[in-house]
Design an enzyme around this catalytic site. Structure first.
Site, PDB file in Angstrom:
ATOM      1  N   GLU A 142      10.373  15.264  16.007  1.00  0.00           N
ATOM      2  CA  GLU A 142      10.374  15.365  14.189  1.00  0.00           C
ATOM      3  C   GLU A 142       9.647  16.391  13.776  1.00  0.00           C
ATOM      4  OE1 GLU A 142      11.324  11.970  11.105  1.00  0.00           O
ATOM      5  OE2 GLU A 142       9.568  11.613  12.305  1.00  0.00           O
ATOM      6  N   GLY A 201       3.873   3.407  13.931  1.00  0.00           N
ATOM      7  CA  GLY A 201       4.785   1.998  14.172  1.00  0.00           C
ATOM      8  C   GLY A 201       4.559   1.412  15.467  1.00  0.00           C
ATOM      9  N   GLY A 226       7.387   4.697   8.176  1.00  0.00           N
ATOM     10  CA  GLY A 226       6.423   5.811   8.243  1.00  0.00           C
ATOM     11  C   GLY A 226       6.851   6.294   9.788  1.00  0.00           C
ATOM     12  N   SER A 227       5.848   7.103  10.392  1.00  0.00           N
ATOM     13  CA  SER A 227       5.732   7.629  11.678  1.00  0.00           C
ATOM     14  C   SER A 227       6.055   6.697  12.804  1.00  0.00           C
ATOM     15  CB  SER A 227       4.441   8.716  11.638  1.00  0.00           C
ATOM     16  OG  SER A 227       3.522   7.844  11.974  1.00  0.00           O
ATOM     17  N   THR A 228       6.698   7.231  13.806  1.00  0.00           N
ATOM     18  CA  THR A 228       6.735   6.477  15.177  1.00  0.00           C
ATOM     19  C   THR A 228       5.472   6.024  15.696  1.00  0.00           C
ATOM     20  OG1 THR A 228       8.982   7.311  15.401  1.00  0.00           O
ATOM     21  CG2 THR A 228       7.871   6.215  17.471  1.00  0.00           C
ATOM     22  N   LYS A 260       0.780  -1.252  -0.060  1.00  0.00           N
ATOM     23  CA  LYS A 260       0.084   0.074   0.004  1.00  0.00           C
ATOM     24  C   LYS A 260       0.752   1.534  -0.098  1.00  0.00           C
ATOM     25  CE  LYS A 260      -1.924   2.657   3.233  1.00  0.00           C
ATOM     26  NZ  LYS A 260      -1.840   3.896   2.577  1.00  0.00           N
ATOM     27  N   CYS A 305      13.370  11.004   6.950  1.00  0.00           N
ATOM     28  CA  CYS A 305      13.517  10.563   8.173  1.00  0.00           C
ATOM     29  C   CYS A 305      14.936  10.447   8.993  1.00  0.00           C
ATOM     30  CB  CYS A 305      12.915   9.017   8.133  1.00  0.00           C
ATOM     31  SG  CYS A 305      14.038   7.959   6.995  1.00  0.00           S
ATOM     32  N   GLU A 341      10.786   0.932  10.118  1.00  0.00           N
ATOM     33  CA  GLU A 341      11.753   1.971   9.998  1.00  0.00           C
ATOM     34  C   GLU A 341      10.910   3.227  10.114  1.00  0.00           C
ATOM     35  OE1 GLU A 341      13.258   5.062   8.455  1.00  0.00           O
ATOM     36  OE2 GLU A 341      13.023   4.397   6.673  1.00  0.00           O
TER      37      GLU A 341
END
Length: 494
Positions: free
Chosen positions: A403, A255, A250-252, A198, A306, A272
């Site tokens: 971030e 995740g 993607g974003s933490t 996706k 990132c 990641e």
């Protein structure tokens, strides 16, 4: 221009304008469809719900195309197609033949490189120079690299028994759409898996062009399935019971949600995630080279990286010089039309991300940091922000801890190696770092003490398919690229 004074001596007037003439990349060779369907089981099919969403050009705010919105039933259909392809075709094919398909995809991508670069720029807002010279060549190289490993797995993992995992679900971000698809798909196929991928909702177009390339390559139906949609589409992939491995970039925050969802299911997982990487400049560094590295580290791809070197640490004795040169360099950066080959900084990927960046800039000012931004004029249409740096930043400041994912640099100073190591490691993230010095011993000392997965020395943002990339702490776990990235898609046993 040259002119003569009363003594007939030639003098030169350097006070004139030095603006570049526009140099836009042509889009005449790009033939985009008005509507893109899902790619499932070797066919382009309409979504079960009949729903489509729009993808826009962030530089112009104009709609580019409509894209299918996949729901749970579409995900289930794609996973079943991937499972059938894995059991009946892909796992029975020789590794050498699998490698040929991956190699063919790489060659077709090369042939369509110009089109892919333009579409990436139109959909993502990144400059055509970056799409043309970085994203597309690196994406091709990942397919080439892993095509070569497909029939050499026993050499890659000697004295081990290796086997494919099965069906892999992959969710990728919007900052490097085509490159992230290559990072995910190429090693998965080389390891013998089938894929359900996706792309991000704001940048789906190059993934759909890749689906067309995969279709043209003759890859057996169901080996790669590409589903467009929003977060709920990705969640359906993550939660599907017949998927053996999830790979997410993607974003933490997302995740963490995925890690909780996968826990206890037996699914293999690699993440990641975000970063707040330190870029460290010592007094013996080549200053001009370091300044260019700092600019590349934070302003490349509008800061949508990132591993961006968003926290700069400069040794006190050279801080004034480095900061002044950075300010001078900021004023030379050209912000504007991403399709113009002169542009250094393109459009922010979305209105939502622009608002996030603007929010953090306000936070930085409210916290008392000193702000400097480029004096450039911004286009009246589209999502743009001036390259910005903050000095007088506290270690506890939100702009130095959180971030931002935009062209915003925070600067702090240090005196000793122990001090900068402590400051650099004082972060929830652990993705990357940069070190600028002429002493090799200092580089090796810092690489052993900085808590980051990737550390560059006297350079920044250098990537290669043979080199593993990834982090730890809140930057995730697992590696992509190199043999480590291949191993993430294999069951390796003694």
């Amino acid at each position: 221009m040259a002119k003569k004074n009363h003594k007939e001596k030639t003098t030169f007037d350097f006070n004139g304008g030095w603006d570049y003439s526009p140099s836009p990349e042509s889009t005449s060779h790009v033939k985009l469809k008005e509507r893109y369907d899902l790619y499932i089981d070797g066919k382009f099919v309409a979504p079960n719900s009949g729903k489509y969403f729009q993808t826009t050009n962030p530089a112009t705010e104009k709609v580019i195309a409509e894209v299918a919105y996949a729901d749970e039933s579409d995900v289930d259909k794609a996973v079943k197609a991937a499972r059938k392809a894995y059991e009946n075709v892909w796992s029975k094919l020789s590794a050498k033949e699998r490698g040929k398909y991956i190699y063919r995809i790489a060659r077709l991508m090369q042939e369509k490189a110009r089109e892919l670069a333009v579409v990436e720029t139109l959909d993502a807002g990144k400059t055509i120079r970056e799409s043309r010279d970085v994203d597309v060549p690196l994406a091709c190289n990942h397919f080439f690299y892993y095509a070569g490993w497909a029939d050499k797995l026993e050499y890659a993992f000697p004295n081990r028994t290796v086997s494919a995992l099965g069906v892999v679900g992959q969710v990728i971000p919007w900052n490097f759409p085509l490159l992230m698809a290559a990072w995910k798909i190429a090693p998965a196929l080389a390891a013998g898996n089938t894929v359900v991928l996706k792309p991000a909702e704001t940048t789906p177009l190059t993934a759909m062009l890749l689906a067309e390339i995969i279709h043209e390559s003759g890859l057996p139906a169901g080996v790669v399935n590409i589903l467009t949609g929003y977060g709920d589409t990705g969640a359906a992939i993550v939660n599907h019971p017949d998927i053996n491995k999830i790979a997410f970039t993607g974003s933490t925050n997302v995740g963490k949600i995925i890690q909780k969802a996968v826990a206890g299911t037996g699914k293999k997982l690699t993440l990641e995630l975000g970063g707040k990487s330190a870029n460290i400049v010592f007094e013996d560094a080549p200053i001009d080279q370091a300044v260019e590295g700092i600019v590349n580290g934070i302003f490349f791809n509008q800061g949508h990286v990132c591993c961006a070197g968003s926290r700069l640490f400069v040794q006190e004795s050279v801080a004034e010089e480095v900061i002044q040169k950075l300010k001078d360099r900021l004023d030379t950066l050209y912000v504007g039309d991403p399709l113009d080959k002169n542009t250094d900084i393109g459009a922010i990927n979305s209105k939502e991300q622009l608002e996030t960046i603007q929010k953090y800039i306000k936070i930085g000012k409210d916290e008392g940091a000193s702000m400097y931004e480029s004096s450039c004029e911004l286009p009246k249409k589209g999502y743009f922000v001036r390259p910005t740096l903050f000095t007088d930043v506290a270690q506890s400041s939100r702009i130095s801890q959180e971030e931002i994912f935009g062209p915003v640099l925070t600067i702090q100073t240090f005196r000793t190696i122990d001090e900068v190591i402590q400051k650099a490691n004082n972060s929830p993230y652990g993705l990357a770092a940069g070190v600028w010095t002429d002493k090799g011993s200092r580089i090796f000392n810092l690489t052993s003490k900085l808590r980051a997965g990737v550390i560059w020395a006297n350079t920044y943002n250098k990537f290669d398919p043979t080199s593993p990339f990834g982090g730890y702490k809140e930057s995730g776990f697992g590696r992509e690229g190199g043999l480590q990235g291949l191993g993430a898609y294999l069951r390796v046993e003694r």
